[in-house]
Design a protein around this motif. Structure first.
Motif, PDB file in Angstrom:
ATOM      1  N   SER A 110      39.023  38.560  32.002  1.00 26.27           N
ATOM      2  CA  SER A 110      38.156  38.616  33.171  1.00 26.27           C
ATOM      3  C   SER A 110      38.691  37.701  34.251  1.00 26.27           C
ATOM      4  CB  SER A 110      36.723  38.209  32.800  1.00 26.27           C
ATOM      5  OG  SER A 110      36.701  36.871  32.317  1.00 26.27           O
ATOM      6  N   GLY A 111      38.175  37.885  35.445  1.00 27.69           N
ATOM      7  CA  GLY A 111      38.497  36.995  36.546  1.00 27.69           C
ATOM      8  C   GLY A 111      39.694  37.404  37.369  1.00 27.69           C
ATOM      9  N   LYS A 112      40.417  38.447  36.956  1.00 24.92           N
ATOM     10  CA  LYS A 112      41.585  38.900  37.701  1.00 24.92           C
ATOM     11  C   LYS A 112      41.566  40.426  37.777  1.00 24.92           C
ATOM     12  CE  LYS A 112      44.316  34.926  36.183  1.00 24.92           C
ATOM     13  NZ  LYS A 112      45.502  34.451  35.417  1.00 24.92           N
ATOM     14  N   PRO A 113      42.175  41.004  38.825  1.00 23.93           N
ATOM     15  CA  PRO A 113      42.178  42.466  38.951  1.00 23.93           C
ATOM     16  C   PRO A 113      42.930  43.127  37.797  1.00 23.93           C
ATOM     17  CG  PRO A 113      42.849  41.406  41.009  1.00 23.93           C
ATOM     18  CD  PRO A 113      42.832  40.334  39.964  1.00 23.93           C
ATOM     19  N   ILE A 114      42.517  44.352  37.482  1.00 25.39           N
ATOM     20  CA  ILE A 114      43.190  45.176  36.482  1.00 25.39           C
ATOM     21  C   ILE A 114      43.765  46.398  37.191  1.00 25.39           C
ATOM     22  CG2 ILE A 114      42.875  46.626  34.426  1.00 25.39           C
ATOM     23  CD1 ILE A 114      40.591  44.693  33.624  1.00 25.39           C
TER      24      ILE A 114
END
Length: 583
Positions: free
Chosen positions: A402-406
């Motif tokens: 979590s916490g970053k773009p995918i």
């Protein structure tokens, strides 16, 4: 009997009078599964087939919630590598417009390849993006161009696409992935392949109960890592070349900068889990990849003036494998022995050779994955016709991060027979839907824009360098997403009416515009009532893609009902994108 598309148009005409109504062969085991299970039969009616049964329409409903929000969308794109057919095509300007232009797909992202074959100077890390005897203005019929080998043609062809897309269509996001470091930086500098023959020799020795100690030592070459992936495969020579490879990538960025192209992000590893590629590839263990990014690539990029360039990783071949890189390869559950012994062997092999230690994620800016089937999906492959390696109707697992773009950075259905119909179009539509809704992906990049043959690897097909262009439904379905969901849109809440009707919705917080993508994969039309929570809209415009569509994104206006809802008829085997503006 009218076709579903005709029913759709008829319905739209009628409601206007009633104001109250309405994104290659991959891993070896995937190829084996394909051969074993075969492919689905195309939807062709033949003599002797049972009569076609028109199922009655289904009534359904869904609610869209403006205030329930998920991930922001960064865009949709295609790969600019493998670009020789594109560069040599007499239709290349048309194709470029069809991919990036306003009347085409409006793609805002391009994935390029960090070519391992470029000439470079290790004293200053200047990298040459093409052979000095030619440039992007060179005619493909030029004698010097024709003398170039395949690799040099690839370099020039990709540069043409990147420059022209940037100049003509202002494509904002260009990122690049490396299949392998330059040969001189690999353990075996004579080969760009991942070293499968080394693995075969090791396995053969094990099976024949021979001593493998010397074999392992021969392949280790001082790398200093303990897992099988570090000793058996022709990977980066970490002892001598880790910083060199990072500097090569920085030089590649600098060379593009001189061409007027700013690279948004880089990935040092295309499919690091692919141990059996028949093309240039480099196997990385999670530990290797994470250490290289944190200890070499990020520091070199920062010191070279590229601190704002994003790092994407791991770009494994599937959601499951990417998740394992980010979180560690877990030991397979022993209960799988009875359920699926082949899967257990594959997963056990991965755990043994890649290790259980996850990669260092601290310097990854974007979690990237490919969207192909995997060993984990074998049971689902059996249940869906066995189209292994391609765009199955599978729900990708969300990466446990979590916490970053995918980002999905690659997907196609190369292993299935070429198909211009909605059968293949729906595979792509459902794959994108699953990536955005189940996987929370912010970006989706399809494999190729153009091929000079008929193949599901590309959105546009050409019958040879000067032949006819064909736009399969893959192209139109991609447009149902890329044309109407802009960068900066945010996914909002949408309920799912039933198993055949998939709905995903997006809003632009700045302008109040919104888009709703509705996929009907069933064999019956669906009359769906769309209710809006937290917003109102005066009308919707629908853009239909179906086998009955005679043009790209067939449009019609859907008026609002007296109670603020919308009545949408979604034909069987179709995709409709509705757009509107919040009042």
């Amino acid at each position: 009997m009218p076709k579903s598309g005709e029913l759709f148009l008829s319905h739209l005409k009628s409601i206007k009078m009633k104001p109250e109504m309405f994104k290659n062969s991959r891993l070896v085991y995937a190829a084996i599964a394909l051969m074993a299970f075969g492919c689905t039969k195309p939807n062709v009616i033949e003599i002797g087939d049972p009569p076609v049964i028109i199922k009655p329409a289904i009534n359904s409903s869904a609610t869209l919630d403006w205030n329930t929000t998920y991930q922001p969308i960064q865009g949709f794109g295609v790969f600019a590598g493998r670009a020789i057919p594109f560069f040599e095509s007499v239709h290349r300007d048309t194709v470029l417009a069809k991919l990036f232009g306003d009347n085409g797909l409006r793609l805002n992202m391009i994935r390029g390849e960090i070519h391992w074959s470029c000439a470079y100077n290790p004293s200053n890390w200047n990298v040459a993006l093409h052979d000095p005897r030619v440039d992007i203005t060179t005619d493909p019929q030029n004698a010097v161009y024709k003398e170039l080998d395949w690799l040099k043609k690839q370099e020039l062809s990709q540069l043409w696409i990147l420059k022209k897309a940037k100049e003509r269509y202002k494509v904002p996001v260009i990122y690049a992935s490396a299949w392998t470091p330059p040969l001189a930086m690999r353990i075996n500098p004579k080969s760009e392949k991942p070293g499968t023959m080394q693995l075969a020799a090791y396995v053969n020795a094990v099976l024949n109960k021979k001593d493998t100690t010397g074999l392992l030592d021969a392949f280790r070459n001082g790398n200093g890592f303990a897992t099988g992936a570090d000793t058996l495969f022709n990977t980066l020579n970490f002892k001598t070349s880790a910083n060199s490879y990072a500097n090569y990538i920085a030089g590649y960025l600098r060379a593009h900068q001189k061409e007027g192209i700013s690279i948004y992000g880089v990935s040092p590893s295309n499919e690091p889990d692919n141990i059996a590629a028949e093309w240039a590839n480099c196997v990385w263990s999670p530990r290797q990849l994470g250490q290289f990014i944190s200890n070499n690539l990020r520091p070199v990029l920062n010191s070279s003036g590229f601190s704002k360039v994003k790092i994407l990783s791991p770009e494994a071949a599937s959601w499951a494998a990417s998740n394992d890189y980010l979180n560690g390869f877990s030991k397979p559950d022993s209960k799988w022995w009875l359920a699926d012994g082949i899967n257990l062997l594959i997963l056990g092999f991965r755990q043994a050779f890649f290790g259980e230690e996850p990669m260092d994620r601290s310097n990854i800016d974007i979690y990237a994955t490919h969207c192909y089937a995997d060993a984990y999906d074998a049971e689902a492959q059996l249940n869906t016709g066995g189209k292994a390696g391609g765009l199955l109707d599978l729900k990708p697992g969300s990466l446990a991060v979590s916490g970053k773009p995918i980002w999905v950075t690659e997907a196609s259905d190369a292993t299935a027979p070429a198909d211009t119909s909605m059968a293949e179009g729906l595979h792509l539509g459902i794959n994108i839907f699953n990536a955005l809704t189940t996987g929370n992906a912010s970006a989706y990049t399809f494999w190729l824009g153009l091929l000079d043959t008929r193949n599901n690897e590309a959105l546009i097909w050409e019958d040879g360098p000067a032949g006819k262009l064909t736009y399969p439904k893959l192209y139109d379905v991609m447009g149902n997403f890329s044309r109407y969901i802009g960068a900066g849109y945010v996914r909002i809440g949408a309920t799912q009416p039933n198993a055949d009707l998939r709905i995903t919705a997006f809003k632009d917080p700045a302008s109040g515009k919104f888009s709703i993508v509705v996929i009907n994969s069933g064999t019956a039309d669906q009359h769906c009532t769309l209710s809006l929570t937290g917003f109102k809209s005066g009308r919707l415009t629908g853009y239909l893609t179906s086998d009955a569509s005679s043009s790209h994104w067939q449009s019609a206006v859907i008026p609002v009902n007296a109670d603020g809802t919308f009545s949408a008829t979604v034909p069987a085997k179709s995709i409709i994108t509705y757009t509107g503006v919040k009042k």
